[in-house]
Write a protein that holds these residues in place. Sequence first.
Motif, PDB file in Angstrom:
ATOM      1  N   ALA A  73       0.906  -1.212   0.053  1.00 20.18           N
ATOM      2  CA  ALA A  73       0.170   0.018   0.116  1.00 20.18           C
ATOM      3  C   ALA A  73       0.664   1.274  -0.025  1.00 20.18           C
ATOM      4  CB  ALA A  73      -0.971  -0.049   1.364  1.00 20.18           C
ATOM      5  N   PRO A  74       0.492   2.330  -0.416  1.00 22.10           N
ATOM      6  CA  PRO A  74       1.194   3.560  -0.466  1.00 22.10           C
ATOM      7  C   PRO A  74       1.704   3.884   0.908  1.00 22.10           C
ATOM      8  CG  PRO A  74      -0.779   4.090  -1.862  1.00 22.10           C
ATOM      9  CD  PRO A  74      -0.751   2.508  -1.271  1.00 22.10           C
TER      10      PRO A  74
ATOM     11  N   THR B  21      -4.786   1.345   7.906  1.00 23.90           N
ATOM     12  CA  THR B  21      -5.591   1.183   6.781  1.00 23.90           C
ATOM     13  C   THR B  21      -5.059   0.585   5.741  1.00 23.90           C
ATOM     14  OG1 THR B  21      -4.840   3.294   5.858  1.00 23.90           O
ATOM     15  CG2 THR B  21      -6.723   3.413   7.345  1.00 23.90           C
ATOM     16  N   ARG B  22      -3.949   0.082   5.757  1.00 32.22           N
ATOM     17  CA  ARG B  22      -3.263  -0.532   4.727  1.00 32.22           C
ATOM     18  C   ARG B  22      -4.000  -1.750   4.093  1.00 32.22           C
ATOM     19  NH1 ARG B  22      -0.649  -2.805   9.184  1.00 32.22           N
ATOM     20  NH2 ARG B  22       0.103  -4.832   9.169  1.00 32.22           N
ATOM     21  N   HIS B  23      -4.529  -2.543   5.074  1.00 32.39           N
ATOM     22  CA  HIS B  23      -5.577  -3.568   4.397  1.00 32.39           C
ATOM     23  C   HIS B  23      -6.679  -3.371   3.453  1.00 32.39           C
ATOM     24  CE1 HIS B  23      -3.194  -6.411   6.861  1.00 32.39           C
ATOM     25  NE2 HIS B  23      -3.380  -5.525   7.960  1.00 32.39           N
ATOM     26  N   ASP B  24      -7.132  -2.091   3.557  1.00 36.92           N
ATOM     27  CA  ASP B  24      -8.319  -1.680   2.698  1.00 36.92           C
ATOM     28  C   ASP B  24      -8.195  -1.317   1.514  1.00 36.92           C
ATOM     29  OD1 ASP B  24      -9.527  -1.851   5.204  1.00 36.92           O
ATOM     30  OD2 ASP B  24      -9.677   0.254   5.689  1.00 36.92           O
ATOM     31  N   VAL B  25      -6.613  -1.410   1.103  1.00 36.92           N
ATOM     32  CA  VAL B  25      -6.375  -1.119  -0.273  1.00 36.92           C
ATOM     33  C   VAL B  25      -5.088  -1.899  -0.763  1.00 36.92           C
ATOM     34  CG1 VAL B  25      -7.104   1.515  -0.075  1.00 36.92           C
ATOM     35  CG2 VAL B  25      -4.644   0.766   0.569  1.00 36.92           C
TER      36      VAL B  25
ATOM     37  N   ASP C 261      -4.287  -3.687 -14.108  1.00 35.42           N
ATOM     38  CA  ASP C 261      -5.613  -3.323 -13.906  1.00 35.42           C
ATOM     39  C   ASP C 261      -6.328  -4.449 -14.362  1.00 35.42           C
ATOM     40  OD1 ASP C 261      -4.979  -0.819 -12.870  1.00 35.42           O
ATOM     41  OD2 ASP C 261      -4.928   0.002 -15.173  1.00 35.42           O
ATOM     42  N   ASP C 262      -6.117  -5.643 -14.385  1.00 39.27           N
ATOM     43  CA  ASP C 262      -6.951  -6.885 -15.038  1.00 39.27           C
ATOM     44  C   ASP C 262      -7.294  -7.675 -13.823  1.00 39.27           C
ATOM     45  OD1 ASP C 262      -4.671  -8.150 -14.335  1.00 39.27           O
ATOM     46  OD2 ASP C 262      -4.470  -9.244 -16.581  1.00 39.27           O
ATOM     47  N   ALA C 263      -7.500  -7.382 -12.474  1.00 39.99           N
ATOM     48  CA  ALA C 263      -8.016  -8.203 -11.419  1.00 39.99           C
ATOM     49  C   ALA C 263      -9.500  -7.837 -11.253  1.00 39.99           C
ATOM     50  CB  ALA C 263      -7.229  -8.080 -10.147  1.00 39.99           C
ATOM     51  N   PRO C 264     -10.352  -8.732 -11.925  1.00 41.14           N
ATOM     52  CA  PRO C 264     -11.853  -8.561 -11.638  1.00 41.14           C
ATOM     53  C   PRO C 264     -12.482  -8.643 -10.120  1.00 41.14           C
ATOM     54  CG  PRO C 264     -11.396 -10.534 -12.962  1.00 41.14           C
ATOM     55  CD  PRO C 264     -10.036  -9.992 -12.417  1.00 41.14           C
ATOM     56  N   PHE C 265     -11.739  -9.530  -9.410  1.00 40.78           N
ATOM     57  CA  PHE C 265     -12.493  -9.794  -8.204  1.00 40.78           C
ATOM     58  C   PHE C 265     -11.873  -9.174  -7.091  1.00 40.78           C
ATOM     59  CE2 PHE C 265     -12.401 -13.777 -11.214  1.00 40.78           C
ATOM     60  CZ  PHE C 265     -13.629 -13.739 -11.563  1.00 40.78           C
ATOM     61  N   GLY C 266     -12.834  -8.723  -6.133  1.00 39.74           N
ATOM     62  CA  GLY C 266     -12.439  -8.296  -4.851  1.00 39.74           C
ATOM     63  C   GLY C 266     -11.971  -6.771  -5.004  1.00 39.74           C
ATOM     64  N   SER C 267     -12.522  -5.874  -3.961  1.00 40.35           N
ATOM     65  CA  SER C 267     -11.974  -4.648  -3.910  1.00 40.35           C
ATOM     66  C   SER C 267     -10.630  -4.471  -3.385  1.00 40.35           C
ATOM     67  CB  SER C 267     -13.070  -3.915  -2.834  1.00 40.35           C
ATOM     68  OG  SER C 267     -12.900  -4.540  -1.488  1.00 40.35           O
ATOM     69  N   ARG C 268      -9.933  -5.249  -2.946  1.00 39.58           N
ATOM     70  CA  ARG C 268      -8.446  -5.457  -2.711  1.00 39.58           C
ATOM     71  C   ARG C 268      -8.044  -6.983  -2.646  1.00 39.58           C
ATOM     72  NH1 ARG C 268     -12.771  -5.566   1.082  1.00 39.58           N
ATOM     73  NH2 ARG C 268     -11.722  -5.730   3.114  1.00 39.58           N
TER      74      ARG C 268
ATOM     75  N   ALA D  47      -9.325 -12.870  -2.757  1.00 41.03           N
ATOM     76  CA  ALA D  47     -10.263 -11.864  -3.298  1.00 41.03           C
ATOM     77  C   ALA D  47     -11.097 -11.364  -2.361  1.00 41.03           C
ATOM     78  CB  ALA D  47     -11.193 -12.251  -4.409  1.00 41.03           C
ATOM     79  N   ALA D  48     -10.731 -10.039  -1.668  1.00 43.97           N
ATOM     80  CA  ALA D  48     -11.329  -9.631  -0.605  1.00 43.97           C
ATOM     81  C   ALA D  48     -12.457  -8.510  -0.969  1.00 43.97           C
ATOM     82  CB  ALA D  48     -10.426  -8.990   0.682  1.00 43.97           C
ATOM     83  N   GLY D  49     -13.641  -8.704  -0.303  1.00 46.47           N
ATOM     84  CA  GLY D  49     -14.631  -7.642  -0.625  1.00 46.47           C
ATOM     85  C   GLY D  49     -15.145  -7.860  -2.171  1.00 46.47           C
ATOM     86  N   THR D  50     -15.885  -7.252  -2.446  1.00 45.86           N
ATOM     87  CA  THR D  50     -16.344  -7.260  -3.976  1.00 45.86           C
ATOM     88  C   THR D  50     -16.053  -6.091  -4.707  1.00 45.86           C
ATOM     89  OG1 THR D  50     -18.325  -8.462  -2.833  1.00 45.86           O
ATOM     90  CG2 THR D  50     -18.477  -7.403  -4.948  1.00 45.86           C
ATOM     91  N   ARG D  51     -15.595  -6.221  -5.965  1.00 45.37           N
ATOM     92  CA  ARG D  51     -15.309  -5.217  -7.003  1.00 45.37           C
ATOM     93  C   ARG D  51     -16.341  -4.259  -7.021  1.00 45.37           C
ATOM     94  NH1 ARG D  51     -10.185  -4.880  -9.456  1.00 45.37           N
ATOM     95  NH2 ARG D  51     -10.220  -3.593 -11.425  1.00 45.37           N
ATOM     96  N   GLY D  52     -15.810  -2.819  -6.860  1.00 43.23           N
ATOM     97  CA  GLY D  52     -16.713  -1.829  -7.094  1.00 43.23           C
ATOM     98  C   GLY D  52     -17.684  -1.471  -5.978  1.00 43.23           C
ATOM     99  N   GLU D  53     -17.537  -1.962  -4.952  1.00 47.57           N
ATOM    100  CA  GLU D  53     -18.232  -1.828  -3.625  1.00 47.57           C
ATOM    101  C   GLU D  53     -17.931  -0.432  -3.092  1.00 47.57           C
ATOM    102  OE1 GLU D  53     -17.338  -4.858  -0.845  1.00 47.57           O
ATOM    103  OE2 GLU D  53     -15.217  -4.258  -0.349  1.00 47.57           O
ATOM    104  N   ASP D  54     -19.324   0.085  -2.481  1.00 49.25           N
ATOM    105  CA  ASP D  54     -18.933   1.543  -1.885  1.00 49.25           C
ATOM    106  C   ASP D  54     -18.499   1.509  -0.520  1.00 49.25           C
ATOM    107  OD1 ASP D  54     -19.929   2.886  -4.274  1.00 49.25           O
ATOM    108  OD2 ASP D  54     -22.042   2.505  -3.727  1.00 49.25           O
ATOM    109  N   GLU D  55     -18.842   0.469   0.263  1.00 46.82           N
ATOM    110  CA  GLU D  55     -18.372   0.199   1.530  1.00 46.82           C
ATOM    111  C   GLU D  55     -17.644  -1.263   1.703  1.00 46.82           C
ATOM    112  OE1 GLU D  55     -20.614  -0.143   6.210  1.00 46.82           O
ATOM    113  OE2 GLU D  55     -21.711   0.712   4.466  1.00 46.82           O
ATOM    114  N   LEU D  56     -16.604  -0.980   2.302  1.00 46.01           N
ATOM    115  CA  LEU D  56     -15.682  -2.129   2.602  1.00 46.01           C
ATOM    116  C   LEU D  56     -16.469  -3.096   3.171  1.00 46.01           C
ATOM    117  CD1 LEU D  56     -12.336  -0.930   3.394  1.00 46.01           C
ATOM    118  CD2 LEU D  56     -12.935  -1.842   1.153  1.00 46.01           C
TER     119      LEU D  56
END
Length: 442
Positions: A73-74, A81-85, A108-115, A134-143
Amino acid sequence: MTNEADGERSVPRWTRSHAKRIERSDASVAPVVYPPDEEMDPDLHVWDTWFLRERDGTIAEIDGYRVVFSLTAPADLLPGTRHDVATIRYFYSRDGRNWQCGGPVFADDAPFGSRQWAGSALYDDGTVYVYYTAAGTRGEDELSYTQRIAVGAGGTVETGSDELTIAGPFDHEILLEPDGTIYERESQACGMIYTFRDPWFFEDPATGETCLLFEANTPIPDPEEDDRFEGDPSHLEFNGSVGVAVSPSGDPTEWELDEPLLEGVGTNQELERPHVVVDDGRYYLFFSSHDHTFAPGLEGVDALYGFVADSLRGEYVPVNESGLVVTNPASAPFQTYSWVVYPHREELLVSSFFNYYDLRGLSLDDVAELPPAEQQRRFGGTLAPTVRLDVSGTDTRVRDVLEHGHLPLPREELPPLLSADRGSDDDGDGDERVLSSRKGEY
């Protein structure tokens, strides 16, 4: 749990009785760690690292390069907060000491997970397979904390005189999801965050069986009747397990769920990043765990834990009676985490990342309340010193340490041990042992 009376395998357990024996000692405590002169990449937080390996588990060496993958993470983000990104990046080196970042492995070709969370990587007949969570869902607004085991397959490696590149495109696929019967689904989880993550490719040298290990939780349909809680079903949420899937054909993208290798029901909720090392014909199952994921009444520590059996599905017993293999000194209890064990010549080495240090008695909850600059200052975010581990049957002992990020080449001879016992302090917590090129004060 399987039934021995019916001739089926009973899943080995990490019991509360085992865990009650956990205690820091000279054999398990690694030296105090201080910041290195140079980080792996000063622009990144780096943690949870694994090698690119061949099917037989050996570390891949491609035109003189070796490759590791890490969650990143940056570096300007707060460490908490690093696990969130989290994004998987790859690093390469010719000498096993100086690592160059090649960039995000998937672009940019990982379609699954928000991170992306931790996994493993296979180099097979020129093709790269990167297994990940694949953690979370791609494109989710709330983690969210949905976890599925995925693979990016089809990568290739290109090398030059001074660089290595992993190129796509990768074909991404969800390989495994919990079934609700052998492995707990998120909807079944009670209390703590559930786990279905950390895939680790392993091919059994004795049988040739192709496996994928992972961290999971065991469903508890009737806690009142379950003797694994040893009379206290209030510990329902502490149900960690080491899961396994099998590829009947050996295809690294086709898997079927199988019974767990080990359960920690009633003892611990997270058996993280499980992996197996075969040494002298014995199967050593290692995983990491936190002090706060032990069930009430148990005093665990952030540490590498291990079990040993005579086969992959054997009757695992805890090493050192409790399972404790490597931990941090009492004065720096969170200085390293996410340990990975691998063989090197005639010994085993243990890699981890430099976590929180210079806490002066603060808990990790306390750290989250510090000013941002202080949170950043106290987080390592780079590879930790490599630990040299002596293993003999059911006993292990920390022998010595190498420098930060030193992951030796297969042909590299390591220096003589610093001392036979590395010295100790009066209370056995290892606080007098230090390794640093720049020592500071705690």
